[in-house]
Enzyme design. Structure first.
Site, PDB file in Angstrom:
ATOM      1  CB  THR A 146      -6.986  -6.369  -9.150  1.00  0.00           C
ATOM      2  OG1 THR A 146      -5.978  -6.642  -9.888  1.00  0.00           O
ATOM      3  CG2 THR A 146      -7.272  -4.975  -9.522  1.00  0.00           C
ATOM      4  N   GLY A 147      -5.552  -8.519  -6.764  1.00  0.00           N
ATOM      5  CA  GLY A 147      -5.749  -9.707  -6.176  1.00  0.00           C
ATOM      6  C   GLY A 147      -5.213 -11.183  -7.074  1.00  0.00           C
ATOM      7  CB  THR A 155      -0.198 -12.030  -5.790  1.00  0.00           C
ATOM      8  OG1 THR A 155       0.422 -11.342  -6.582  1.00  0.00           O
ATOM      9  CG2 THR A 155       0.871 -13.017  -4.840  1.00  0.00           C
ATOM     10  CD  GLU A 160     -10.707  23.163  -2.255  1.00  0.00           C
ATOM     11  OE1 GLU A 160     -11.466  22.550  -2.827  1.00  0.00           O
ATOM     12  OE2 GLU A 160      -9.495  23.101  -2.653  1.00  0.00           O
ATOM     13  CG  ASP A 184      -8.784  22.771  -9.954  1.00  0.00           C
ATOM     14  OD1 ASP A 184      -8.498  21.634  -9.737  1.00  0.00           O
ATOM     15  OD2 ASP A 184      -8.833  23.769  -9.239  1.00  0.00           O
TER      16      ASP A 184
END
Length: 813
Positions: free
Chosen positions: A371-372, A374, A593, A668
């Site tokens: 997340t930033g 550092t 799918e 699932d």
């Protein structure tokens, strides 16, 4: 190998060349007058200059005396370094003159180089003593190797001939050729013979093998030797032999007993000890370069074992070209504002002191990985005009006891010397874990001692103002309570994953570095809507992957198709088109799918489908469906029930259309089980369990409810999943033909987008009253933001109950 090491050691410096090729007047290396300590570098070089020249001449005279020719030496020493060592020619200088002739290219000369050359000479003269000791250290191993080689030659070409006692008696003693005998170490009898018998007759002269060694103080030459069992038996045999041939007792051969020390035997005896000492010295030198002390980026080189208590500090370079500023950090505006206050206080302390405010001692940056945290600390280092010291939490831990507290003291000592300053400790949970966990001793004692020292340095008797401590961690729950209290880490700055606006800002920063076919804002808006739940590191990875894919396809610019492939690569893993899959398995994956897509299309609260594919990705996924979920902070019971039905759509399609089920729905079922247990036991959605919440704890051995309550929870979860699966099967049976059509399209195209589904299924029967992330992805969200701002009414913010924003849902087979 010895010669290679010898040549490389002797050719290490230019000063050793003069030592190797010295001679003449300066070769008197053993002159006592020259053994004084040198006054400067020139004196040191002159003192050792002729040493190897003397050895070279000694070796040449030895070879001449033994009758060796130059060809023999060249064959024996074919190593070029050894030939260069014994050559009398001066080797070429190691500079650019060997590459550029003097007339064709001249090196530029200026005053700066001359000044630096003069300065280097001055430094050499000042460090003459160190250079002198280094020269002898470099020459020690080569000199020992030369001595070993010379001793090998001298031992290998022994001049004396070994004979038996009978040969001594018959050929030498009876002929009167024995001058005297030396018994060495009571083991070997050395026979010294005359050139003619004692009666001075030369009729029977025995020629020995080569020239003998003259005896010291006596006549005769040492030519023969034989071993004796014991001294008593040797004397008896010698006396009997001389009496048998009629030698008068006054004329008996004189026997002298001598004690000699053979140095190479003594060396072999002490070889294990010398080898152990050499190993210890080598290990100590390696430890000087690999243990403790200041090192790494920004540290001092040459760290030794005695500097192991010093912290490995990285200082921010003020003149670096790659500095990071606050403008380079996006997606965490609130956290950035908190950090900027620390920088402003250190730059303008008087403004805050006049108001009576005190700067916080520290701030703890908390948030998920990527997340930033550092990056925000790097921006602080780039913006602040004060010294910035950074270190990792694991750098305090070492194999030696007491190193951690010593490094903490050293870190804060340096920070106080350059105060005001900022300290950043990355991953502080390495030393900040809560004390007393587990009740075990050993490694925890050292970690707790380090933590105690950190607590004292941050807020103790010796604490001084002007030092701010920043720390980063993604595990604040395991930190010690004393570390988190006000006075140490006054602020806890939470850096969450960015929302859609934050992702837009982060994308704009990274897209500026990429060559695009549109403006960065064109892609940032759509990519931000397409990547909910992505952190800053994930966004940087997506941009880099898109550029790599564009380069792989020889693209001139990066397009939206490249970004789509990059997102698929990050979410689903590496695409594996060459994986061998049977037709039956491929058909099963297609229907699986297709069931997910149709179930999500006709459920009101299901997330809109972005695309579905049956191309294998990653290690286990044979196909996946990608959705664009809205970032809802609150989820209702109906929404979670529809999401459960959508997740079970693949298993229902296999049962309804194929008639058999497979293991492809394992992931699932795992998601459904986890989701349903959360509804029943955590969110309080069940009427049977009531308004109770039992969140999952780290301690799985004990549960906060009884066995009866646990059985009720299990029964309720099984009932809820059964209802969801029954509803999903009914939905698939109702749209059976459409499921089959989409499955056949998947087998044909392998990838289907929402436009392809619209052609088969028609428009989705449910439309949201608000703008969804899919709408933002298709057309941007700037205009919708302006409209929502006009119609918005300020409301009280709803407190988050700990439900994280939903990430892109990948449903692997």
């Amino acid at each position: 190998m010895i010669f290679s090491k010898l040549g490389s050691s002797l050719a290490r410096s230019s000063r050793s060349k003069g030592f190797v090729y010295g001679g003449g007047v300066r070769s008197a290396v053993f002159n006592q007058g020259r053994l004084r300590a040198p006054q400067n570098l020139e004196a040191a070089v002159n003192q050792v200059d002729g040493g190897l020249g003397f050895l070279r001449r000694h070796f040449a005279s030895f070879a001449a005396r033994k009758g060796l020719e130059a060809g023999d030496l060249s064959r024996a020493f074919a190593n070029p370094r050894l030939r260069r060592f014994f050559s009398s020619q001066t080797p070429k200088k190691k500079n650019y003159e060997n590459y550029y002739p003097k007339d064709s290219k001249k090196a530029p000369k200026n005053e700066q180089k001359s000044e630096s050359r003069d300065g280097s000479k001055k430094n050499e003269n000042e460090n003459a003593g160190d250079a002198f000791s280094n020269e002898y250290q470099n020459m020690l191993i080569p000199l020992m190797a030369i001595a070993l080689i010379l001793s090998t030659f001298s031992l290998g070409s022994r001049e004396q001939q070994q004979i038996s006692f009978q040969e001594f008696k018959n050929k030498l003693l009876e002929a009167g050729l024995v001058d005297h005998i030396d018994v060495s170490n009571k083991e070997v009898a050395k026979v010294y013979v005359r050139s003619s018998p004692k009666s001075q007759t030369t009729e029977e002269v025995v020629q020995g093998p080569g020239n003998g060694v003259p005896a010291k103080g006596r006549g005769g030459q040492y030519k023969y030797y034989f071993n004796i069992g014991s001294v008593e038996s040797f004397e008896e045999k010698l006396e009997e032999a001389q009496e048998a041939i009629g030698v008068n007792s006054h004329d008996f051969v004189p026997v002298t007993y001598v004690s000699e020390t053979i140095w190479y035997q003594e060396l072999l005896r002490f070889a294990p000890t010398l080898l152990l000492v050499a190993t210890l010295i080598f290990g100590a030198r390696r430890m000087q370069g690999g243990l403790g002390g200041l090192g790494g980026p920004g540290g001092k080189a040459g760290r030794g074992i005695f500097n192991i208590g010093k912290a490995q500090i990285t200082r921010a370079d003020k003149n670096s070209k790659n500095k990071i500023y606050f403008k380079d950090v996006a997606g965490c505006e609130e956290a950035k504002q908190e950090i900027m206050e620390f920088v402003h206080f250190l730059q303008n302390p008087k403004k805050y002191e006049d108001l009576g405010a005190k700067i916080p001692k520290g701030a703890l940056l908390v948030g998920p990985p990527g997340t930033g945290k550092t990056l925000l600390a790097k921006a602080t280092a780039g913006e602040s005009a004060v010294p910035f010291l950074s270190i990792s939490g694991s750098d305090f831990m070492e194999m030696f006891v007491g190193v951690g507290p010593s490094r903490v003291r050293n870190l804060f000592q340096e920070a106080r010397q350059c105060a005001p300053s900022i300290i950043f400790i990355d991953e502080i949970d390495a030393i900040g874990r809560a004390r007393g966990r587990g009740g075990f001793s050993g490694g925890n004692d050292e970690r707790e001692s380090t933590l105690n020292q950190l607590l004292v340095e941050m807020d103790g008797f010796g604490t001084t103002a002007g030092v701010v401590v920043l720390a980063g961690t993604n595990r604040p729950d395991i930190l010690d309570k004393a570390l988190l209290r006000p006075g140490r880490f006054d602020r806890q700055i939470t850096i969450d994953k960015p929302d859609i606006k934050g992702r837009d800002q982060i994308f704009q920063i990274y897209l500026k570095k990429i060559k695009l076919d549109h403006e960065p804002s064109y892609y940032s808006q759509r990519l931000a809507a397409l990547t909910p739940g992505f952190a800053g590191a994930d966004i940087a990875n997506v941009c880099n992957e898109a550029a790599l894919i564009a380069a792989r396809h020889e693209g001139a610019t990066v397009t939206m198709a490249h970004f789509d492939s990059a997102i698929d690569r990050v979410i689903g893993g590496l695409e594996k088109k060459n994986r061998v899959i049977s037709k039956l398995e491929r058909r099963t994956v297609a229907y699986h799918e297709s069931g997910h897509a149709v179930a999500g299309w006709f459920l009101e609260h299901a997330e809109p489908l972005l695309k579905v594919t049956i191309v294998p990705r990653g290690t286990a996924a044979l196909g996946f469906a990608q959705y664009v979920p809205n970032e809802n902070l609150l989820m209702t019971k109906e929404q979670l029930f529809d999401m459960t039905c959508m997740t079970l759509g693949g298993r229902a399609a296999e049962q309804v259309l194929i008639g058999r089920i497979s293991t492809g729905a394992q992931n699932d079922l795992e998601k459904v089980t986890k989701m349903t247990y959360a509804q029943v036991a955590v969110y309080g959605f069940s009427d049977k369990i009531g308004l109770l919440s039992f969140p999952q704890r780290e301690d799985e051995f004990s549960k906060p409810y009884s066995n009866r309550t646990g059985a009720m929870i299990d029964e309720e979860v099984r009932e809820w999943v059964g209802k969801a699966y029954k509803r999903t099967v009914e939905l698939i049976e109702e749209h059976k033909e459409q499921v089959a059509q989409i499955a056949e399209l998947l087998l044909e195209k392998e990838v289907l987008h929402q436009d392809d589904l619209t052609k088969v299924l028609g428009e989705r029967p449910f439309k949201s009253g608000e703008t969804t992330n899919y709408d933002r992805f298709k057309s941007g969200f700037e205009e919708s933001e302006k409209e929502s701002q006009k119609e918005s009414v300020p409301v009280k913010p709803v407190e988050d109950d700990g439900i994280p924003p939903l990430e892109p849902q990948v449903v692997p087979t």
